[in-house]
Design a protein around this motif. Structure first.
Motif, mmCIF file in Angstrom:
data_model
loop_
_atom_site.group_PDB
_atom_site.id
_atom_site.type_symbol
_atom_site.label_atom_id
_atom_site.label_comp_id
_atom_site.label_asym_id
_atom_site.label_seq_id
_atom_site.Cartn_x
_atom_site.Cartn_y
_atom_site.Cartn_z
ATOM 1 N N ALA A 89 -36.361 -38.148 41.422
ATOM 2 C CA ALA A 89 -36.584 -37.175 42.492
ATOM 3 C C ALA A 89 -36.186 -37.775 43.831
ATOM 4 O O ALA A 89 -36.620 -38.882 44.179
ATOM 5 C CB ALA A 89 -38.048 -36.752 42.521
ATOM 6 N N ASP A 90 -35.361 -37.058 44.562
ATOM 7 C CA ASP A 90 -34.956 -37.510 45.891
ATOM 8 C C ASP A 90 -34.382 -36.321 46.658
ATOM 9 O O ASP A 90 -34.269 -35.214 46.120
ATOM 10 C CB ASP A 90 -33.933 -38.645 45.794
ATOM 11 C CG ASP A 90 -34.045 -39.626 46.952
ATOM 12 O OD1 ASP A 90 -34.371 -39.178 48.079
ATOM 13 O OD2 ASP A 90 -33.816 -40.830 46.753
ATOM 14 N N LEU A 91 -34.019 -36.576 47.908
ATOM 15 C CA LEU A 91 -33.437 -35.525 48.735
ATOM 16 C C LEU A 91 -32.186 -34.948 48.079
ATOM 17 O O LEU A 91 -31.509 -35.631 47.306
ATOM 18 C CB LEU A 91 -33.102 -36.079 50.121
ATOM 19 C CG LEU A 91 -34.288 -36.432 51.013
ATOM 20 C CD1 LEU A 91 -33.810 -37.197 52.235
ATOM 21 C CD2 LEU A 91 -35.039 -35.176 51.444
ATOM 22 N N PRO A 92 -31.876 -33.698 48.351
ATOM 23 C CA PRO A 92 -30.729 -33.052 47.706
ATOM 24 C C PRO A 92 -29.456 -33.887 47.803
ATOM 25 O O PRO A 92 -29.075 -34.359 48.875
ATOM 26 C CB PRO A 92 -30.603 -31.731 48.469
ATOM 27 C CG PRO A 92 -32.005 -31.415 48.883
ATOM 28 C CD PRO A 92 -32.612 -32.756 49.222
ATOM 29 N N GLY A 93 -28.824 -34.090 46.655
ATOM 30 C CA GLY A 93 -27.561 -34.805 46.586
ATOM 31 C C GLY A 93 -27.674 -36.289 46.346
ATOM 32 O O GLY A 93 -26.696 -36.921 45.935
ATOM 33 N N GLN A 94 -28.842 -36.889 46.585
ATOM 34 C CA GLN A 94 -28.966 -38.339 46.469
ATOM 35 C C GLN A 94 -28.727 -38.826 45.040
ATOM 36 O O GLN A 94 -27.948 -39.747 44.813
ATOM 37 C CB GLN A 94 -30.356 -38.776 46.939
ATOM 38 C CG GLN A 94 -30.654 -38.534 48.397
ATOM 39 C CD GLN A 94 -30.057 -39.597 49.291
ATOM 40 O OE1 GLN A 94 -28.917 -39.463 49.744
ATOM 41 N NE2 GLN A 94 -30.791 -40.634 49.550
ATOM 42 N N VAL A 95 -29.439 -38.239 44.094
ATOM 43 C CA VAL A 95 -29.324 -38.701 42.710
ATOM 44 C C VAL A 95 -27.943 -38.370 42.154
ATOM 45 O O VAL A 95 -27.302 -39.201 41.494
ATOM 46 C CB VAL A 95 -30.428 -38.088 41.836
ATOM 47 C CG1 VAL A 95 -30.276 -38.539 40.379
ATOM 48 C CG2 VAL A 95 -31.807 -38.468 42.364
ATOM 49 N N GLU A 96 -27.458 -37.170 42.434
ATOM 50 C CA GLU A 96 -26.148 -36.773 41.934
ATOM 51 C C GLU A 96 -25.047 -37.679 42.478
ATOM 52 O O GLU A 96 -24.101 -38.035 41.761
ATOM 53 C CB GLU A 96 -25.861 -35.319 42.315
ATOM 54 C CG GLU A 96 -26.731 -34.298 41.601
ATOM 55 C CD GLU A 96 -28.047 -34.031 42.328
ATOM 56 O OE1 GLU A 96 -28.398 -34.809 43.263
ATOM 57 O OE2 GLU A 96 -28.724 -33.061 41.972
ATOM 58 N N THR A 97 -25.163 -38.066 43.750
ATOM 59 C CA THR A 97 -24.169 -38.968 44.348
ATOM 60 C C THR A 97 -24.182 -40.325 43.658
ATOM 61 O O THR A 97 -23.125 -40.912 43.376
ATOM 62 C CB THR A 97 -24.437 -39.133 45.850
ATOM 63 O OG1 THR A 97 -24.299 -37.866 46.502
ATOM 64 C CG2 THR A 97 -23.473 -40.132 46.477
ATOM 65 N N LYS A 98 -25.368 -40.831 43.359
ATOM 66 C CA LYS A 98 -25.475 -42.116 42.658
ATOM 67 C C LYS A 98 -24.837 -42.029 41.272
ATOM 68 O O LYS A 98 -24.062 -42.916 40.879
ATOM 69 C CB LYS A 98 -26.946 -42.512 42.539
ATOM 70 C CG LYS A 98 -27.189 -43.733 41.662
ATOM 71 C CD LYS A 98 -28.643 -44.135 41.653
ATOM 72 C CE LYS A 98 -29.539 -43.057 41.095
ATOM 73 N NZ LYS A 98 -30.959 -43.470 41.107
ATOM 74 N N ILE A 99 -25.153 -40.976 40.536
ATOM 75 C CA ILE A 99 -24.596 -40.810 39.196
ATOM 76 C C ILE A 99 -23.078 -40.734 39.263
ATOM 77 O O ILE A 99 -22.364 -41.361 38.463
ATOM 78 C CB ILE A 99 -25.187 -39.552 38.529
ATOM 79 C CG1 ILE A 99 -26.683 -39.759 38.241
ATOM 80 C CG2 ILE A 99 -24.449 -39.230 37.234
ATOM 81 C CD1 ILE A 99 -27.401 -38.501 37.774
ATOM 82 N N ALA A 100 -22.552 -39.988 40.236
ATOM 83 C CA ALA A 100 -21.104 -39.845 40.378
ATOM 84 C C ALA A 100 -20.446 -41.164 40.759
ATOM 85 O O ALA A 100 -19.359 -41.500 40.269
ATOM 86 C CB ALA A 100 -20.792 -38.771 41.412
ATOM 87 N N THR A 101 -21.095 -41.935 41.627
ATOM 88 C CA THR A 101 -20.544 -43.227 42.042
ATOM 89 C C THR A 101 -20.429 -44.166 40.855
ATOM 90 O O THR A 101 -19.399 -44.833 40.665
ATOM 91 C CB THR A 101 -21.434 -43.855 43.131
ATOM 92 O OG1 THR A 101 -21.470 -42.992 44.272
ATOM 93 C CG2 THR A 101 -20.907 -45.221 43.550
ATOM 94 N N LEU A 102 -21.462 -44.228 40.047
ATOM 95 C CA LEU A 102 -21.417 -45.092 38.868
ATOM 96 C C LEU A 102 -20.411 -44.568 37.844
ATOM 97 O O LEU A 102 -19.717 -45.355 37.184
ATOM 98 C CB LEU A 102 -22.807 -45.210 38.242
ATOM 99 C CG LEU A 102 -23.818 -46.043 39.043
ATOM 100 C CD1 LEU A 102 -25.183 -46.011 38.380
ATOM 101 C CD2 LEU A 102 -23.342 -47.489 39.189
ATOM 102 N N ALA A 103 -20.309 -43.241 37.715
ATOM 103 C CA ALA A 103 -19.346 -42.680 36.772
ATOM 104 C C ALA A 103 -17.926 -43.071 37.152
ATOM 105 O O ALA A 103 -17.098 -43.371 36.280
ATOM 106 C CB ALA A 103 -19.492 -41.168 36.718
ATOM 107 N N ARG A 104 -17.626 -43.089 38.465
ATOM 108 C CA ARG A 104 -16.283 -43.491 38.904
ATOM 109 C C ARG A 104 -16.008 -44.950 38.569
ATOM 110 O O ARG A 104 -14.847 -45.357 38.441
ATOM 111 C CB ARG A 104 -16.135 -43.251 40.409
ATOM 112 C CG ARG A 104 -15.999 -41.782 40.785
ATOM 113 C CD ARG A 104 -15.519 -41.617 42.219
ATOM 114 N NE ARG A 104 -16.481 -42.125 43.187
ATOM 115 C CZ ARG A 104 -17.465 -41.418 43.700
ATOM 116 N NH1 ARG A 104 -17.649 -40.153 43.330
ATOM 117 N NH2 ARG A 104 -18.296 -41.948 44.592
ATOM 118 N N ALA A 105 -17.075 -45.737 38.438
ATOM 119 C CA ALA A 105 -16.926 -47.145 38.068
ATOM 120 C C ALA A 105 -16.968 -47.343 36.552
ATOM 121 O O ALA A 105 -17.009 -48.471 36.074
ATOM 122 C CB ALA A 105 -18.022 -47.976 38.732
#
Length: 272
Positions: free
Chosen positions: A107-123
């Motif tokens: 749980a976090d502010l809108p977009g925080q978790v999704e951004t983290k998941i996307a960043t790791l996915a790009r890696a």
């Protein structure tokens, strides 16, 4: 976050600091916490070094991280299968901890978790199957977790790391009340909060002034977190870094992570 943290950018920057600190610790020969994903999420190394120079409590990121890992492991070992990480930021537990059969809610502010998941996915790191819950913890957020699937009638383990620093007493109480509304008997909780003496230590003055100027002042503290948690229906134990080895949960941290002039409580609790 509390009213003083007014935009997602400030929150995200703080989260990035945490990843840098965890990555740095992972390279230490006596690392107390190893996070193989933190390097991919980190922010400015120079800024983290500057904060350390100001006297920022970087070491608590590591000690509370190891402590929270142990609280999760104990809960899962007892049969708990729901994990809720509030203000999860750059937390990588869904990837780095074995949690077979458990549902993890971040749980976090809108977009925080999704951004983290996307960043790791790009890696090249696949999503860990966690449930992302967009919430503002200044609002009635508990309903968002239950709507996402968390069952308030079964025990869960809740982590609230790096958050109570920014909550004055009334807001901290309200957050615990909301958490308690979805925490069944037997639920676990891990949190950290500065001791009331933290703000009076001269060694912390420069860092606290920086956080004030930045717009995210440290306004939360507790002189007796065990008593505080008891008033909200939790049986708690609290430890400063120097005492963590007596917790029965984690080994004593290396001396470089123990700063008596930065007293911060590591709290583990069980719902009555």
């Amino acid at each position: 976050m509390a009213d003083q943290v007014e935009n997602a950018s400030a929150v995200r920057t703080t989260s990035d600091w945490m990843a840098v600190i965890r990555h740095r610790e992972s390279t230490e020969p006596d690392a107390y916490l190893v996070d193989p994903y933190a390097e991919r999420l980190g922010g400015s190394e120079a800024l983290v070094a500057y904060l350390a120079k100001l006297g920022g409590p970087n070491e608590v990121v590591i000690t509370r991280g190891r402590f929270g890992d142990a609280v999760i492991a104990e809960a899962l070992g007892s049969g708990v299968d729901q994990v809720a990480i509030l203000a999860s930021g750059s937390d990588t537990r869904p990837w780095r901890l074995p949690m077979p059969g458990a549902t993890v809610y971040e749980a976090d502010l809108p977009g925080q978790v999704e951004t983290k998941i996307a960043t790791l996915a790009r890696a090249g790191v696949s999503p860990a199957g966690q449930v992302a819950v967009d919430v503002d913890l200044r609002t009635p957020w508990a309903e968002r977790l239950t709507a996402a699937g968390l069952d308030p009638h079964r025990p869960a383990v809740f982590l609230v790391e790096g958050l109570f620093y920014y909550f004055p007493a009334d807001e901290a109480d309200l957050l615990l009340d909301r958490l308690g509304s979805i925490a069944a008997e037997g639920s676990r909780l891990a949190l950290d909060i500065p001791d009331s003496a933290y703000a009076d230590e001269p060694a912390n003055a420069e860092f606290l002034a920086y956080m004030q100027d930045r717009g995210s002042p440290f306004v939360g503290a507790s002189a007796d977190p065990v008593r505080w948690l008891a008033g909200h229906g939790w049986d708690a134990s609290a430890y400063l870094a120097a005492d963590l080895g007596s917790s029965g949960l984690v080994p004593a941290p290396p001396a470089r992570l123990v700063r008596p002039d930065r007293p911060i409580w590591h709290v583990a609790a069980r719902r009555r």
